[in-house]
Enzyme design. Sequence first.
Site, PDB file in Angstrom:
ATOM      1  N   ASP A   3      -1.841   8.383   1.371  1.00 26.09           N
ATOM      2  CA  ASP A   3      -1.414   7.151   0.700  1.00 26.09           C
ATOM      3  C   ASP A   3      -1.356   7.334  -0.826  1.00 26.09           C
ATOM      4  O   ASP A   3      -1.609   8.420  -1.340  1.00 26.09           O
ATOM      5  CB  ASP A   3      -2.400   6.042   1.118  1.00 26.09           C
ATOM      6  CG  ASP A   3      -1.835   4.648   0.940  1.00 26.09           C
ATOM      7  OD1 ASP A   3      -0.659   4.515   0.586  1.00 26.09           O
ATOM      8  OD2 ASP A   3      -2.595   3.679   1.157  1.00 26.09           O
ATOM      9  N   HIS A   4      -1.042   6.244  -1.525  1.00 28.74           N
ATOM     10  CA  HIS A   4      -0.896   6.204  -2.989  1.00 28.74           C
ATOM     11  C   HIS A   4      -1.613   7.314  -3.763  1.00 28.74           C
ATOM     12  O   HIS A   4      -2.826   7.435  -3.689  1.00 28.74           O
ATOM     13  CB  HIS A   4      -1.421   4.871  -3.530  1.00 28.74           C
ATOM     14  CG  HIS A   4      -0.591   3.702  -3.143  1.00 28.74           C
ATOM     15  ND1 HIS A   4      -0.803   3.021  -1.988  1.00 28.74           N
ATOM     16  CD2 HIS A   4       0.477   3.125  -3.748  1.00 28.74           C
ATOM     17  CE1 HIS A   4       0.089   2.056  -1.882  1.00 28.74           C
ATOM     18  NE2 HIS A   4       0.885   2.086  -2.935  1.00 28.74           N
ATOM     19  N   ASN A   8       3.008  -0.429   5.443  1.00 28.49           N
ATOM     20  CA  ASN A   8       1.586  -0.144   5.207  1.00 28.49           C
ATOM     21  C   ASN A   8       0.730  -1.340   5.615  1.00 28.49           C
ATOM     22  O   ASN A   8       1.047  -2.483   5.276  1.00 28.49           O
ATOM     23  CB  ASN A   8       1.348   0.130   3.722  1.00 28.49           C
ATOM     24  CG  ASN A   8       1.784   1.521   3.317  1.00 28.49           C
ATOM     25  OD1 ASN A   8       2.358   2.272   4.103  1.00 28.49           O
ATOM     26  ND2 ASN A   8       1.507   1.874   2.071  1.00 28.49           N
ATOM     27  N   HIS A  55       5.278  -1.899   1.185  1.00 29.64           N
ATOM     28  CA  HIS A  55       3.870  -1.911   0.761  1.00 29.64           C
ATOM     29  C   HIS A  55       3.431  -3.347   0.529  1.00 29.64           C
ATOM     30  O   HIS A  55       4.251  -4.211   0.246  1.00 29.64           O
ATOM     31  CB  HIS A  55       3.693  -1.156  -0.560  1.00 29.64           C
ATOM     32  CG  HIS A  55       3.785   0.318  -0.433  1.00 29.64           C
ATOM     33  ND1 HIS A  55       3.411   1.168  -1.425  1.00 29.64           N
ATOM     34  CD2 HIS A  55       4.215   1.114   0.573  1.00 29.64           C
ATOM     35  CE1 HIS A  55       3.600   2.420  -1.055  1.00 29.64           C
ATOM     36  NE2 HIS A  55       4.105   2.420   0.155  1.00 29.64           N
ATOM     37  N   HIS A 105      -0.177  -6.005  -3.274  1.00 26.34           N
ATOM     38  CA  HIS A 105      -1.177  -5.166  -2.604  1.00 26.34           C
ATOM     39  C   HIS A 105      -2.476  -5.943  -2.408  1.00 26.34           C
ATOM     40  O   HIS A 105      -2.850  -6.747  -3.241  1.00 26.34           O
ATOM     41  CB  HIS A 105      -1.509  -3.947  -3.456  1.00 26.34           C
ATOM     42  CG  HIS A 105      -0.567  -2.815  -3.274  1.00 26.34           C
ATOM     43  ND1 HIS A 105      -0.184  -2.021  -4.306  1.00 26.34           N
ATOM     44  CD2 HIS A 105       0.074  -2.338  -2.185  1.00 26.34           C
ATOM     45  CE1 HIS A 105       0.643  -1.091  -3.868  1.00 26.34           C
ATOM     46  NE2 HIS A 105       0.815  -1.262  -2.580  1.00 26.34           N
ATOM     47  N   GLU A 149      -5.078  -2.167  -6.001  1.00 27.48           N
ATOM     48  CA  GLU A 149      -5.451  -1.256  -4.940  1.00 27.48           C
ATOM     49  C   GLU A 149      -5.597   0.123  -5.534  1.00 27.48           C
ATOM     50  O   GLU A 149      -4.844   0.504  -6.417  1.00 27.48           O
ATOM     51  CB  GLU A 149      -4.366  -1.242  -3.855  1.00 27.48           C
ATOM     52  CG  GLU A 149      -4.839  -0.680  -2.531  1.00 27.48           C
ATOM     53  CD  GLU A 149      -3.782  -0.820  -1.447  1.00 27.48           C
ATOM     54  OE1 GLU A 149      -4.074  -1.458  -0.438  1.00 27.48           O
ATOM     55  OE2 GLU A 149      -2.685  -0.272  -1.628  1.00 27.48           O
TER      56      GLU A 149
HETATM   57 ZN   LIG Z   1       2.476   0.775  -3.211  1.00 30.46          ZN
END
Ligand SMILES: [Zn+2]
Length: 361
Positions: free
Chosen positions: A111-112, A289, A267, A228, A184
């Site tokens: 992820d990110h 996500n 997202h 997010h 996030e």
């Molecule tokens: Zn994102």
Amino acid sequence: MPGALEVLSRKQGVIVGDDVMALFKYAREHKFAIPAINVTSSSTVVASLEAARDAKSPIILQVSQGGAAYFAGKGVSNTNQFASINGAIAAAHYIRAIAPAYGIPVVLHTDHCAKKLLPWLDGMLDEDEKYFQAHGEPLFSSHMIDLSEEEKDENIAITKKYLERAAPMKQWLEMEIGITGGEEDGVDNTGVDNSALYTQPEDIYDVYAALSSVSPYFSIAAGFGNVHGVYKPGNVKLHPELLGSHQAYTKEQIKGTEDKPLFLVFHGGSGSSKEEFLTAISHGVVKVNLDTDLQFAYLQGIRDYMLTKKDYIMKQVGNPEGDDKPNKKYFDPRVWVREGEKTMSARVKEALSDFNTANQL
Ligand SMILES: [Zn+2]
């Protein structure tokens, strides 16, 4: 109608390269999106796999930088991303080993990864290349790089550099452009004005033009009002129809024949309505996500267990049925952690059904 399995050469376990491309193409064409579940333990991995198996669905399992460190153990130092690199590698080997037992295809993703976390991505790519040397495929199916906080030109230039490294392994790379609100993984955009939350079609095309010159294995997370993490209904207007303009604009620029040349990612979907998801999916979103909703779902089963079984878990022996009654079968972690797996699994199944992923295999 032939199912998604028909287009895959590896039909169960972790898939890579052309299979990932084939699966996303199939999803885009058949208008479903695959939920990407943030996993932090073997327990959350099996809860997700169980849901996907029962729903006859492919699934994406991903670890975040923090989740990877947790996988390594909170007692391990994360200096220079040590725990995050080793935890992600451990998660990858575990998922690769157990996924075939569930008989479904699994995309193994990370992820990110913001600019300051790039050493984490570097460490994982080192391991991918080692694995590629030995097995002819990367350890991970795909990674994400998130330079959406940087200026557009820098975002695209660095992302391109990483795609150049991933391309010889046919490894997928997800990138992000525009701002997704909320907070996030250390990126806090809660104070950003709402109008800045929408990515423009020209920006998306610039990404496409730069990256497609390197490799076709990439996807774009574009901001269309997403937030997010914790979502307060009414605070933000989602405009998933903007994704349709992105597709149309890029198609026109490249004089393409395909109506949806882009692979898009959603997202910040926690709390979004089923209609918003379906609109986004109809415009080429192939991955959604899911983190916050599933964290809460995992808690629910364990929380309810603790509340309803309170009198059976205060001591090893002795409960309302008698002072000499043993409580081992109540405090065994396989019993109460399992309750969290059940509620998490049920929530994953709901997502699989909402995103039209159920019964695609
Ligand atoms: Zn994102």
